[in-house]
Design an enzyme around this catalytic site. Sequence first.
Site, PDB file in Angstrom:
ATOM      1  N   SER A 124       0.840  -1.199   0.000  1.00  0.00           N
ATOM      2  CA  SER A 124       0.000   0.000   0.000  1.00  0.00           C
ATOM      3  C   SER A 124       0.868   1.238   0.000  1.00  0.00           C
ATOM      4  O   SER A 124       1.971   1.240   0.578  1.00  0.00           O
ATOM      5  CB  SER A 124      -0.858  -0.025   1.265  1.00  0.00           C
ATOM      6  OG  SER A 124      -1.455   1.224   1.466  1.00  0.00           O
ATOM      7  N   TYR A 148      -1.691  -0.773  10.900  1.00  0.00           N
ATOM      8  CA  TYR A 148      -2.009  -1.395   9.608  1.00  0.00           C
ATOM      9  C   TYR A 148      -0.843  -1.195   8.627  1.00  0.00           C
ATOM     10  O   TYR A 148      -0.350  -2.141   8.009  1.00  0.00           O
ATOM     11  CB  TYR A 148      -3.305  -0.805   9.027  1.00  0.00           C
ATOM     12  CG  TYR A 148      -3.463  -1.074   7.544  1.00  0.00           C
ATOM     13  CD1 TYR A 148      -3.719  -2.358   7.080  1.00  0.00           C
ATOM     14  CD2 TYR A 148      -3.308  -0.049   6.606  1.00  0.00           C
ATOM     15  CE1 TYR A 148      -3.831  -2.612   5.716  1.00  0.00           C
ATOM     16  CE2 TYR A 148      -3.422  -0.293   5.246  1.00  0.00           C
ATOM     17  CZ  TYR A 148      -3.686  -1.577   4.803  1.00  0.00           C
ATOM     18  OH  TYR A 148      -3.785  -1.831   3.449  1.00  0.00           O
ATOM     19  N   LYS A 152       2.127  -3.820   6.670  1.00  0.00           N
ATOM     20  CA  LYS A 152       2.553  -3.862   5.255  1.00  0.00           C
ATOM     21  C   LYS A 152       4.069  -3.678   5.157  1.00  0.00           C
ATOM     22  O   LYS A 152       4.742  -4.371   4.385  1.00  0.00           O
ATOM     23  CB  LYS A 152       1.839  -2.767   4.452  1.00  0.00           C
ATOM     24  CG  LYS A 152       0.337  -2.957   4.331  1.00  0.00           C
ATOM     25  CD  LYS A 152      -0.019  -4.196   3.532  1.00  0.00           C
ATOM     26  CE  LYS A 152      -1.512  -4.398   3.396  1.00  0.00           C
ATOM     27  NZ  LYS A 152      -1.869  -5.727   2.881  1.00  0.00           N
TER      28      LYS A 152
HETATM   29  P1  NAD Z   1     -11.068  -6.772   1.444  1.00  0.00           P
HETATM   30  O1  NAD Z   1     -11.275  -6.714   2.923  1.00  0.00           O
HETATM   31  O2  NAD Z   1     -12.251  -6.547   0.570  1.00  0.00           O
HETATM   32  O3  NAD Z   1     -10.353  -8.125   1.034  1.00  0.00           O
HETATM   33  C1  NAD Z   1      -9.472  -8.820   1.894  1.00  0.00           C
HETATM   34  C2  NAD Z   1      -9.952 -10.267   1.944  1.00  0.00           C
HETATM   35  O4  NAD Z   1      -9.075 -11.013   2.785  1.00  0.00           O
HETATM   36  C3  NAD Z   1     -11.364 -10.423   2.518  1.00  0.00           C
HETATM   37  O5  NAD Z   1     -12.142 -11.188   1.635  1.00  0.00           O
HETATM   38  C4  NAD Z   1     -11.145 -11.129   3.861  1.00  0.00           C
HETATM   39  O6  NAD Z   1     -12.240 -11.955   4.191  1.00  0.00           O
HETATM   40  C5  NAD Z   1      -9.854 -11.899   3.577  1.00  0.00           C
HETATM   41  N1  NAD Z   1      -9.061 -12.214   4.770  1.00  0.00           N
HETATM   42  C6  NAD Z   1      -8.638 -11.367   5.751  1.00  0.00           C
HETATM   43  N2  NAD Z   1      -7.911 -12.045   6.661  1.00  0.00           N
HETATM   44  C7  NAD Z   1      -7.857 -13.347   6.256  1.00  0.00           C
HETATM   45  C8  NAD Z   1      -7.259 -14.534   6.780  1.00  0.00           C
HETATM   46  N3  NAD Z   1      -6.585 -14.522   7.928  1.00  0.00           N
HETATM   47  N4  NAD Z   1      -7.404 -15.691   6.100  1.00  0.00           N
HETATM   48  C9  NAD Z   1      -8.113 -15.721   4.944  1.00  0.00           C
HETATM   49  N5  NAD Z   1      -8.711 -14.640   4.398  1.00  0.00           N
HETATM   50  C10 NAD Z   1      -8.585 -13.467   5.055  1.00  0.00           C
HETATM   51  O7  NAD Z   1      -9.926  -5.681   1.100  1.00  0.00           O
HETATM   52  P2  NAD Z   1      -9.423  -5.146  -0.309  1.00  0.00           P
HETATM   53  O8  NAD Z   1      -9.751  -3.696  -0.389  1.00  0.00           O
HETATM   54  O9  NAD Z   1      -9.829  -6.055  -1.398  1.00  0.00           O
HETATM   55  O10 NAD Z   1      -7.851  -5.240  -0.069  1.00  0.00           O
HETATM   56  C11 NAD Z   1      -7.091  -6.347  -0.501  1.00  0.00           C
HETATM   57  C12 NAD Z   1      -5.652  -6.152  -0.064  1.00  0.00           C
HETATM   58  O11 NAD Z   1      -5.154  -4.929  -0.598  1.00  0.00           O
HETATM   59  C13 NAD Z   1      -5.469  -6.049   1.444  1.00  0.00           C
HETATM   60  O12 NAD Z   1      -4.285  -6.720   1.805  1.00  0.00           O
HETATM   61  C14 NAD Z   1      -5.341  -4.561   1.686  1.00  0.00           C
HETATM   62  O13 NAD Z   1      -4.597  -4.294   2.842  1.00  0.00           O
HETATM   63  C15 NAD Z   1      -4.621  -4.115   0.430  1.00  0.00           C
HETATM   64  N6  NAD Z   1      -4.845  -2.701   0.107  1.00  0.00           N
HETATM   65  C16 NAD Z   1      -6.116  -2.213  -0.004  1.00  0.00           C
HETATM   66  C17 NAD Z   1      -6.328  -0.856  -0.271  1.00  0.00           C
HETATM   67  C18 NAD Z   1      -7.727  -0.303  -0.358  1.00  0.00           C
HETATM   68  O14 NAD Z   1      -7.879   0.920  -0.205  1.00  0.00           O
HETATM   69  N7  NAD Z   1      -8.762  -1.107  -0.616  1.00  0.00           N
HETATM   70  C19 NAD Z   1      -5.232  -0.012  -0.458  1.00  0.00           C
HETATM   71  C20 NAD Z   1      -3.947  -0.542  -0.375  1.00  0.00           C
HETATM   72  C21 NAD Z   1      -3.754  -1.901  -0.095  1.00  0.00           C
HETATM   73  N1  UFG Z   2     -12.062  12.023   3.304  1.00  0.00           N
HETATM   74  C1  UFG Z   2     -13.054  12.934   3.619  1.00  0.00           C
HETATM   75  N2  UFG Z   2     -14.223  12.450   4.130  1.00  0.00           N
HETATM   76  C2  UFG Z   2     -14.457  11.118   4.339  1.00  0.00           C
HETATM   77  C3  UFG Z   2     -13.425  10.198   4.013  1.00  0.00           C
HETATM   78  C4  UFG Z   2     -12.225  10.683   3.495  1.00  0.00           C
HETATM   79  O1  UFG Z   2     -12.895  14.140   3.454  1.00  0.00           O
HETATM   80  O2  UFG Z   2     -15.541  10.750   4.818  1.00  0.00           O
HETATM   81  C5  UFG Z   2     -10.805  12.520   2.696  1.00  0.00           C
HETATM   82  C6  UFG Z   2      -9.543  12.192   3.481  1.00  0.00           C
HETATM   83  O3  UFG Z   2      -9.299  13.184   4.442  1.00  0.00           O
HETATM   84  C7  UFG Z   2      -8.502  12.143   2.357  1.00  0.00           C
HETATM   85  C8  UFG Z   2      -9.287  11.622   1.147  1.00  0.00           C
HETATM   86  O4  UFG Z   2     -10.654  11.870   1.447  1.00  0.00           O
HETATM   87  O5  UFG Z   2      -8.054  13.443   2.047  1.00  0.00           O
HETATM   88  C9  UFG Z   2      -9.101  10.128   0.904  1.00  0.00           C
HETATM   89  O6  UFG Z   2      -9.367   9.415   2.117  1.00  0.00           O
HETATM   90  P1  UFG Z   2      -9.521   7.819   2.126  1.00  0.00           P
HETATM   91  O7  UFG Z   2      -9.854   7.443   3.537  1.00  0.00           O
HETATM   92  O8  UFG Z   2     -10.442   7.386   1.058  1.00  0.00           O
HETATM   93  O9  UFG Z   2      -8.080   7.316   1.706  1.00  0.00           O
HETATM   94  P2  UFG Z   2      -6.660   7.507   2.396  1.00  0.00           P
HETATM   95  O10 UFG Z   2      -5.758   8.076   1.366  1.00  0.00           O
HETATM   96  O11 UFG Z   2      -6.748   8.200   3.686  1.00  0.00           O
HETATM   97  O12 UFG Z   2      -6.238   6.009   2.742  1.00  0.00           O
HETATM   98  C10 UFG Z   2      -6.496   4.919   1.848  1.00  0.00           C
HETATM   99  C11 UFG Z   2      -6.640   3.645   2.671  1.00  0.00           C
HETATM  100  C12 UFG Z   2      -5.319   3.290   3.288  1.00  0.00           C
HETATM  101  C13 UFG Z   2      -4.296   3.179   2.195  1.00  0.00           C
HETATM  102  C14 UFG Z   2      -4.215   4.475   1.426  1.00  0.00           C
HETATM  103  C15 UFG Z   2      -3.235   4.346   0.279  1.00  0.00           C
HETATM  104  O13 UFG Z   2      -7.606   3.806   3.687  1.00  0.00           O
HETATM  105  O14 UFG Z   2      -5.410   2.049   3.920  1.00  0.00           O
HETATM  106  O15 UFG Z   2      -5.494   4.804   0.908  1.00  0.00           O
HETATM  107  O16 UFG Z   2      -3.530   3.216  -0.472  1.00  0.00           O
HETATM  108  F1  UFG Z   2      -3.102   2.926   2.751  1.00  0.00           F
END
Ligand code: NAD
Ligand code: UFG
Length: 337
Positions: A124, A148, A152
């Site tokens: 991430s 979190y 990573k």
């Molecule tokens: P998500 O929660 O939709 O998907 C994660 C999946 O992992 C879920 O289906 C959950 O049930 C499964 N899971 C969690 N712990 C587990 C375990 N111990 N064993 C088996 N399954 C398990 O999240 P997502 O948004 O699809 O994110 C996928 C990956 O990408 C994650 O590792 C997350 O940290 C990373 N990521 C997400 C974002 C974002 O903003 N969505 C940004 C950067 C990185």
């Molecule tokens: N924001 C608002 N109102 C809301 C939610 C968010 O104004 O209700 C703003 C935040 O302050 C930020 C922007 O919208 O300026 C984006 O916020 P997000 O929460 O959507 O995303 P972030 O960049 O804070 O973080 C996300 C994930 C993290 C990940 C990161 C980079 O939550 O886990 O993107 O991938 F690490």
Amino acid sequence: MKVLVTGGAGYIGSHTVLCLLEAGHEVIVLDNLANSSAESLRRVHELTGKKAQFVELDLLDAPSVDELFASSEFDSVIHFAGLKAVGESVVEPLRYYQNNVVGTLNLLASMNNHGVRTLVFSSSATVYGATEEVPMVEKMPLDATNPYGRTKEQIEDILSDLGAADPSWRIALLRYFNPVGAHESGRIGEDPTGVPNNLLPFVAQVAVGRREKVMVFGNDYPTHDGTGIRDYIHVMDLAAGHLAALDYLPSHQGVYRWNLGSGKGSSVLEVIQAFGEAAGKPVPFEFAPRRPGDTAVSYADPSAALADLGWSVHRSLSQMCEDHWRWQVNNPSGYGS
Ligand code: NAD
Ligand code: UFG
């Protein structure tokens, strides 16, 4: 290729499984459904006409994970499984380290035992921490600021050590920026439980009438309109990045780090405006204080992924909002609709 996808029932995982099936790969999904529903995979089947095998399993159950590897000959693994809520990780750090770090160690031990050494890992942009330097480039020092993010960063360190110790590993660390949007069919998408933490799902729930207004966290940042700037990336472009990494690794040993982002930032107000246009109605909002821990600006330098993988984004912010809206309006309660 026979690909094990951990977390494949989740948001990014289900879109990637769809792309893998469409590209002709054999897919096995391992997920404990802690934050997802098997309905996503049923819909992937409906959309592609192809079925991923589903194994309901927790990565913390090391003996069962090892049995799965003993009974299947995987070529590679895409590892999405993890917990991802920043705020929750601050309150429950042990659960986050246990699930994300120990779960990954269990997976790696089984991969190693059974000679499966090709891995694509979901990292991430959060690993860059609170730096004010933009765009973010892969060689910048890492400095995650919450549990979190530190899971990573720690997993990246573990994988780097593994690659250094045994050059037969082929590892891609993909640093996602802000994934949003949904498959263009509107059949699969993000299904957050409870109050969404992230901007797009919150905006979508306001637009569909589930919530009253968006709280814009801070309008006094040093940006052109005072609101925070992020690099939003369509989940289908992100999924394509995984397939590009999977194509690259068989001919490249070692550990590789790639930013997956667009290289462009959008402000909170620009997102709210674009979503209103996609939904055909303005999205009400109100300014609120800054959210603790947020930075002003974050966007990727995605040039390494372009140079090495030939990957770049193809979908605009408007398309992200249109696709996200289609998913939201057709499934107002997510997969529980
Ligand atoms: P998500 O929660 O939709 O998907 C994660 C999946 O992992 C879920 O289906 C959950 O049930 C499964 N899971 C969690 N712990 C587990 C375990 N111990 N064993 C088996 N399954 C398990 O999240 P997502 O948004 O699809 O994110 C996928 C990956 O990408 C994650 O590792 C997350 O940290 C990373 N990521 C997400 C974002 C974002 O903003 N969505 C940004 C950067 C990185
Ligand atoms: N924001 C608002 N109102 C809301 C939610 C968010 O104004 O209700 C703003 C935040 O302050 C930020 C922007 O919208 O300026 C984006 O916020 P997000 O929460 O959507 O995303 P972030 O960049 O804070 O973080 C996300 C994930 C993290 C990940 C990161 C980079 O939550 O886990 O993107 O991938 F690490």
